[in-house]
Design a protein around this motif. Structure first.
Motif, PDB file in Angstrom:
ATOM      1  N   ALA A   5      -3.616 -33.323  23.617  1.00  0.00           N
ATOM      2  CA  ALA A   5      -3.251 -31.988  23.134  1.00  0.00           C
ATOM      3  C   ALA A   5      -2.231 -31.327  24.067  1.00  0.00           C
ATOM      4  O   ALA A   5      -1.284 -30.679  23.603  1.00  0.00           O
ATOM      5  CB  ALA A   5      -4.493 -31.113  23.014  1.00  0.00           C
ATOM      6  N   LEU A  16      -6.039 -27.480  20.399  1.00  0.00           N
ATOM      7  CA  LEU A  16      -5.491 -26.786  21.567  1.00  0.00           C
ATOM      8  C   LEU A  16      -4.013 -27.105  21.773  1.00  0.00           C
ATOM      9  O   LEU A  16      -3.338 -26.463  22.587  1.00  0.00           O
ATOM     10  CB  LEU A  16      -6.288 -27.164  22.817  1.00  0.00           C
ATOM     11  CG  LEU A  16      -7.746 -26.697  22.837  1.00  0.00           C
ATOM     12  CD1 LEU A  16      -8.448 -27.228  24.083  1.00  0.00           C
ATOM     13  CD2 LEU A  16      -7.832 -25.181  22.789  1.00  0.00           C
ATOM     14  N   ILE A  67     -10.553 -30.313  19.859  1.00  0.00           N
ATOM     15  CA  ILE A  67      -9.790 -30.456  21.098  1.00  0.00           C
ATOM     16  C   ILE A  67      -8.298 -30.562  20.799  1.00  0.00           C
ATOM     17  O   ILE A  67      -7.470 -29.939  21.473  1.00  0.00           O
ATOM     18  CB  ILE A  67     -10.276 -31.677  21.897  1.00  0.00           C
ATOM     19  CG1 ILE A  67     -11.726 -31.468  22.344  1.00  0.00           C
ATOM     20  CG2 ILE A  67      -9.385 -31.925  23.111  1.00  0.00           C
ATOM     21  CD1 ILE A  67     -12.361 -32.674  22.988  1.00  0.00           C
ATOM     22  N   LEU A  98      -7.953 -34.122  25.270  1.00  0.00           N
ATOM     23  CA  LEU A  98      -7.415 -32.920  25.899  1.00  0.00           C
ATOM     24  C   LEU A  98      -6.025 -33.198  26.481  1.00  0.00           C
ATOM     25  O   LEU A  98      -5.101 -32.373  26.340  1.00  0.00           O
ATOM     26  CB  LEU A  98      -8.356 -32.424  27.001  1.00  0.00           C
ATOM     27  CG  LEU A  98      -7.920 -31.144  27.732  1.00  0.00           C
ATOM     28  CD1 LEU A  98      -7.812 -29.981  26.755  1.00  0.00           C
ATOM     29  CD2 LEU A  98      -8.901 -30.815  28.849  1.00  0.00           C
ATOM     30  N   HIS A 136     -15.179 -33.342  17.354  1.00  0.00           N
ATOM     31  CA  HIS A 136     -14.659 -33.194  18.709  1.00  0.00           C
ATOM     32  C   HIS A 136     -13.148 -33.384  18.716  1.00  0.00           C
ATOM     33  O   HIS A 136     -12.408 -32.604  19.331  1.00  0.00           O
ATOM     34  CB  HIS A 136     -15.292 -34.234  19.645  1.00  0.00           C
ATOM     35  CG  HIS A 136     -16.730 -33.963  19.959  1.00  0.00           C
ATOM     36  ND1 HIS A 136     -17.368 -34.501  21.058  1.00  0.00           N
ATOM     37  CD2 HIS A 136     -17.658 -33.220  19.317  1.00  0.00           C
ATOM     38  CE1 HIS A 136     -18.634 -34.103  21.080  1.00  0.00           C
ATOM     39  NE2 HIS A 136     -18.831 -33.323  20.031  1.00  0.00           N
ATOM     40  N   ASN A 163     -13.110 -37.413  25.037  1.00  0.00           N
ATOM     41  CA  ASN A 163     -12.746 -35.994  24.947  1.00  0.00           C
ATOM     42  C   ASN A 163     -11.680 -35.626  25.982  1.00  0.00           C
ATOM     43  O   ASN A 163     -10.790 -34.803  25.706  1.00  0.00           O
ATOM     44  CB  ASN A 163     -13.979 -35.115  25.130  1.00  0.00           C
ATOM     45  CG  ASN A 163     -14.900 -35.156  23.927  1.00  0.00           C
ATOM     46  OD1 ASN A 163     -14.520 -35.599  22.844  1.00  0.00           O
ATOM     47  ND2 ASN A 163     -16.126 -34.704  24.108  1.00  0.00           N
TER      48      ASN A 163
END
Length: 301
Positions: free
Chosen positions: A16, A253, A250, A13, A246, A9
């Protein structure tokens, strides 16, 4: 296992964030070169940046569970399939960015999160109430953000919207291939094939000059190393352990980081109607993925 999901994850992030700010480089790069040659060179740079990791991965040997590794032929075909889908998504997006902003491009691209559960129908999954509701909210946001007074999509936005479909397909394909293949080699293979297809398209449709490439070297190099070499590779690695929900949430974003990058770096602005549309689109993306699953939804039919 939980620690691996958390790590995945975090990688998503970072992906992203890099993708979102990468829209700035994609927009500024169009001041110097055409969309096809821009993508051709940056994906070539991205694939070359992975060569040391490919060599290291080959010397290390496979880390896949016994009996799960696919044949070399399957691995090559898998990388080519992923690369071809990536080419369609990136090419349509880059053409659209010629006539739209980084912020709008980021939010419209993010609609692939809504498309993922519906495309899951192809492999026998129902989208459920959350998927349908999220799609409706996102569609209302798209209308406010991009539909003009004569009820047509603004220039460039329709191309980016079409690209979102292929981004959704790409997420599903990576979710299928990543557990079966060496992630570094899969990333390298898809980037190299995507670059090849872009070079063919560039020499067929654009005027390519060394001077224009030299003038736009910074956004091209940045777009090759960061969004391609770093972010796409992190996506492939992360999707090996991250649940698809997930990953989709994520990665959505990316749109927020694109808007921030366009505002801070390019000085782009947005009307109140556009900002409300972006808020609705982001809400729709999250609803589509976070709505509680009911019995029978998102299950194999």
């Amino acid at each position: 296992m939980q620690s691996r999901v958390v790590k995945a994850n975090i990688f998503l992030l970072i992906t992203a964030m890099v993708w979102g700010t990468g829209f700035v480089a994609q927009r500024s790069g169009m001041d110097y070169v055409g969309p096809m040659i821009f993508n051709a060179v940056r994906f070539a740079i991205g694939s070359l940046s992975l060569v040391p990791l490919v060599i290291w991965s080959s010397r290390r040997g496979t880390t896949l569970p016994p009996g799960t590794e696919v044949s070399k032929g399957f691995a090559i075909r898998g990388a080519m399939i992923a690369g071809a889908i990536l080419f369609l998504g990136v090419a349509l997006q880059q053409v659209g960015l010629v006539n739209t902003t980084a912020a709008k491009g980021g939010f419209i691209t993010g609609l692939y999160v809504v498309f993922v559960p519906f495309l899951g129908l192809i492999i026998g999954q129902r989208p459920g109430l959350g998927g349908a509701l999220g799609a409706g909210i996102a569609a209302a946001g798209l209308f406010l953000l991009s539909v003009t007074a004569d009820f047509t999509l603004a220039p460039g936005d329709s191309w980016v919207l079409a690209s979102a479909i292929f981004w959704a397909i790409h997420v599903l394909v990576l979710g299928w291939l990543s557990p079966k293949m060496d992630c570094i080699k899969l990333a390298f293979g898809q980037f190299a094939f995507c670059s090849l297809l872009h070079f063919i398209a560039a020499f067929l449709t654009e005027e390519v000059t060394l001077a224009s490439l030299q003038a736009g070297w910074f956004p091209i190099v940045y777009g090759g190393i960061m969004p391609v070499g770093v972010a796409y590779t992190l996506q492939v690695i992360a999707q090996k352990d991250a649940p698809p929900t997930h990953a989709a949430v994520i990665l959505s974003l990316e749109a927020v980081f694109a808007a921030l990058g366009g505002w801070v770096i390019l000085g782009e602005s947005m009307t109140g109607r556009g900002m409300f549309g972006c808020a609705l689109m982001l809400s729709g993306m999250l609803v589509a993925q976070l709505w509680p699953k009911t019995q029978g939804s998102e299950e194999t039919v």
